[in-house]
Design a protein around this motif. Structure first.
Motif, PDB file in Angstrom:
ATOM      1  N   GLU A 222      -0.896 109.774  25.487  1.00  0.00           N
ATOM      2  CA  GLU A 222      -0.420 109.262  26.784  1.00  0.00           C
ATOM      3  C   GLU A 222      -1.255 108.046  27.228  1.00  0.00           C
ATOM      4  OE1 GLU A 222      -0.158 112.280  29.818  1.00  0.00           O
ATOM      5  OE2 GLU A 222       0.092 110.753  31.374  1.00  0.00           O
TER       6      GLU A 222
ATOM      7  N   GLN B 255      -7.589 100.231  32.925  1.00  0.00           N
ATOM      8  CA  GLN B 255      -7.375  98.779  32.992  1.00  0.00           C
ATOM      9  C   GLN B 255      -8.701  98.034  32.757  1.00  0.00           C
ATOM     10  OE1 GLN B 255      -3.941  97.238  34.322  1.00  0.00           O
ATOM     11  NE2 GLN B 255      -4.937  96.107  32.699  1.00  0.00           N
TER      12      GLN B 255
ATOM     13  N   LEU C 146      -0.763 105.044  24.921  1.00  0.00           N
ATOM     14  CA  LEU C 146       0.507 104.366  25.209  1.00  0.00           C
ATOM     15  C   LEU C 146       0.359 103.431  26.417  1.00  0.00           C
ATOM     16  CD1 LEU C 146       3.494 104.365  24.267  1.00  0.00           C
ATOM     17  CD2 LEU C 146       3.926 106.151  25.948  1.00  0.00           C
ATOM     18  N   LYS C 147      -0.303 103.956  27.446  1.00  0.00           N
ATOM     19  CA  LYS C 147      -0.523 103.133  28.650  1.00  0.00           C
ATOM     20  C   LYS C 147      -1.391 101.913  28.316  1.00  0.00           C
ATOM     21  CE  LYS C 147      -0.036 106.487  32.372  1.00  0.00           C
ATOM     22  NZ  LYS C 147      -0.710 107.189  33.470  1.00  0.00           N
TER      23      LYS C 147
ATOM     24  N   GLU D 141      -6.073 105.031  36.166  1.00  0.00           N
ATOM     25  CA  GLU D 141      -5.462 103.811  35.605  1.00  0.00           C
ATOM     26  C   GLU D 141      -6.355 102.591  35.808  1.00  0.00           C
ATOM     27  OE1 GLU D 141      -1.407 102.938  36.398  1.00  0.00           O
ATOM     28  OE2 GLU D 141      -0.794 104.966  35.886  1.00  0.00           O
TER      29      GLU D 141
ATOM     30  N   ARG E 146      -1.652 100.399  25.473  1.00  0.00           N
ATOM     31  CA  ARG E 146      -0.864  99.416  24.708  1.00  0.00           C
ATOM     32  C   ARG E 146       0.032  98.614  25.665  1.00  0.00           C
ATOM     33  NH1 ARG E 146      -0.289 103.485  20.713  1.00  0.00           N
ATOM     34  NH2 ARG E 146       1.853 103.949  21.321  1.00  0.00           N
ATOM     35  N   ALA E 147       0.585  99.312  26.649  1.00  0.00           N
ATOM     36  CA  ALA E 147       1.444  98.623  27.629  1.00  0.00           C
ATOM     37  C   ALA E 147       0.624  97.613  28.439  1.00  0.00           C
ATOM     38  CB  ALA E 147       2.103  99.646  28.556  1.00  0.00           C
ATOM     39  N   PHE E 148      -0.587  98.002  28.831  1.00  0.00           N
ATOM     40  CA  PHE E 148      -1.463  97.076  29.586  1.00  0.00           C
ATOM     41  C   PHE E 148      -1.763  95.830  28.747  1.00  0.00           C
ATOM     42  CE2 PHE E 148      -3.762 100.670  32.139  1.00  0.00           C
ATOM     43  CZ  PHE E 148      -2.626 100.853  32.886  1.00  0.00           C
TER      44      PHE E 148
ATOM     45  N   LEU F   8      -0.096  94.628  26.214  1.00  0.00           N
ATOM     46  CA  LEU F   8       1.096  93.793  26.009  1.00  0.00           C
ATOM     47  C   LEU F   8       1.362  92.927  27.232  1.00  0.00           C
ATOM     48  CD1 LEU F   8       3.597  96.189  24.201  1.00  0.00           C
ATOM     49  CD2 LEU F   8       2.971  93.896  23.459  1.00  0.00           C
ATOM     50  N   LEU F   9       1.199  93.541  28.396  1.00  0.00           N
ATOM     51  CA  LEU F   9       1.410  92.785  29.636  1.00  0.00           C
ATOM     52  C   LEU F   9       0.389  91.638  29.726  1.00  0.00           C
ATOM     53  CD1 LEU F   9       2.893  92.515  32.366  1.00  0.00           C
ATOM     54  CD2 LEU F   9       1.185  94.047  33.343  1.00  0.00           C
TER      55      LEU F   9
END
Lengths: 189, 193
Positions: A39, A15, A42-43, A11, A45-47, A49-50
């Motif tokens: 997978e 990042q 998706l992670k 991760e 995209r979440a990073f 967005l945050l």
């Protein structure tokens, strides 16, 4: 199952990939991986967005008088208000105009530069000027009388009347400037 | 056109100290944000910020311009806050997140939940709340990276931490945010019995 290397990046690497901190070769390898690995995509995209949301957070606001307080602690006069910055430069101009107007009026109405007998009526503007001139003459006559009463020593010799009168005016302006206008300007700016 | 930081500093050195107010106005809000993320208390943060500005003014002649004024100023502010934090630690030991308890990472389900729930209206307030509860070492790095918009190298220059430590702290700060958000979303989306 696809053919690409499905060993997932850690991760922290993902990042760093999101932050564009990786070297070109690693970034290219991750480009391929993320394109095929749902997978990790998706992670990622979440990073992102945050990241986006964190950048939307506005900074906290300091108290309104914070700057003034710091400047006061440093014993520095704060920056002047805009109108005072303008007034600071206008004041000497107005003072100069005032002094020049007084000098001109005194010379003009005493007949030193143009005798009243030479004046000719030249329409409405001149009439207004004449009226204003008469008012000023009246005022100066009254001032002369007052001066003659209390400052008769200054009018003892005919030739020195005007000079002494002007000296008094200049001295008055200087005193006003030194003890009233300048301290007031300094205080406000 | 507004003057650059170095032009303002030159004019202060040239005898116009009142121009320091421009620098204060320029950096007070972002500075307060950093101080708040470090000290977690508004009153302390404002005091630290004021102290940092006073120190910066008094040391302005020693500012050589090798780095940006902002980096130099944040370094002063960071040190002021760090001193206060150390003083406070001696009085009350820090009790929040422990490194041993730290479990980084989010699952695919968590990532999906984040993606679908992110467009919530109060997300900004919610994130601010989580950052405020984070240990200072993480929220500080987060603040420098996102709110002061500094690079990893500039953060290293300010904090005197190694690049590796900065990266790890930043990663952990974001992981805390992700986990807290996922937990919150899971609570809200769980079917009520």
């Amino acid at each position: 199952m696809n053919e690409v290397n499905m060993e997932h990046p850690t991760e922290i690497t993902l990042q760093e990939y999101s932050d564009r901190m990786l070297d070109r070769a690693t970034e290219a390898a991750l480009d391929d991986h993320v394109r095929l690995c749902e997978e990790c995509a998706l992670k990622l995209r979440a990073f992102r967005l945050l990241d986006e949301k964190l950048r939307e957070i506005p900074p906290d606001r300091a108290e309104k008088d914070f700057t003034r307080r710091v400047m006061a602690s440093l014993h520095i006069d704060p920056a002047p208000a805009v109108y005072w910055s303008i007034a600071k430069y206008l004041a000497p101009v107005f003072s100069l105009i005032l002094v020049l107007s007084i000098v001109f009026a005194v010379f003009y109405f005493s007949g030193a530069i143009q005798g009243p007998e030479n004046r000719q009526s030249n329409g409405r503007i001149w009439a207004v000027g004449e009226y204003a001139g008469n008012m000023a003459t009246g005022g100066i006559k009254a001032l002369n009388a007052w001066g003659g009463k209390y400052f008769s020593f200054a009018f003892a010799k005919e030739n020195f009347n005007l000079t002494i009168f002007l000296l008094i005016v200049f001295a008055g302006v200087a005193v006003l400037d030194k003890y009233f206008l300048v301290p007031m300007m300094r205080k406000r700016s | 056109m507004s003057l650059s930081d170095s032009e303002i500093i030159e004019s202060i050195r040239g005898g116009a100290p009142r121009h320091f107010a421009v620098l204060i106005d320029r950096y007070k809000d972002r500075g307060l944000t950093l101080a708040l993320h470090m000290l977690k208390n508004r009153e302390d943060a404002e005091e630290a910020l004021q102290d940092a500005f006073i120190r910066a003014y008094n040391a302005l002649n020693r500012f050589e311009g090798a780095s940006k004024f902002s980096t130099w100023f944040y370094r002063i502010l960071y040190n002021v806050c760090l001193t206060r934090l150390e003083r406070r630690k001696r009085q009350v030991p820090e009790s929040s997140y422990d490194d041993e308890q730290f479990r980084p990472g989010i699952s695919s389900t968590g990532a999906f939940l984040l993606e679908t729930e992110f467009e919530r209206k109060n997300m900004v307030d919610y994130l601010k709340g989580i950052i405020n509860e984070m240990p200072a070492k993480y929220s500080t790095i987060l603040s420098l990276f996102y709110f002061q918009d500094l690079s990893h190298n500039e953060i290293c220059e300010i904090t005197k931490l190694s690049l590796g430590t900065v990266k790890v702290h930043l990663f952990r700060a974001r992981a805390i945010l992700q986990r807290r958000l996922v937990n919150e979303f899971q609570k809200e989306t769980a079917p009520s019995i």
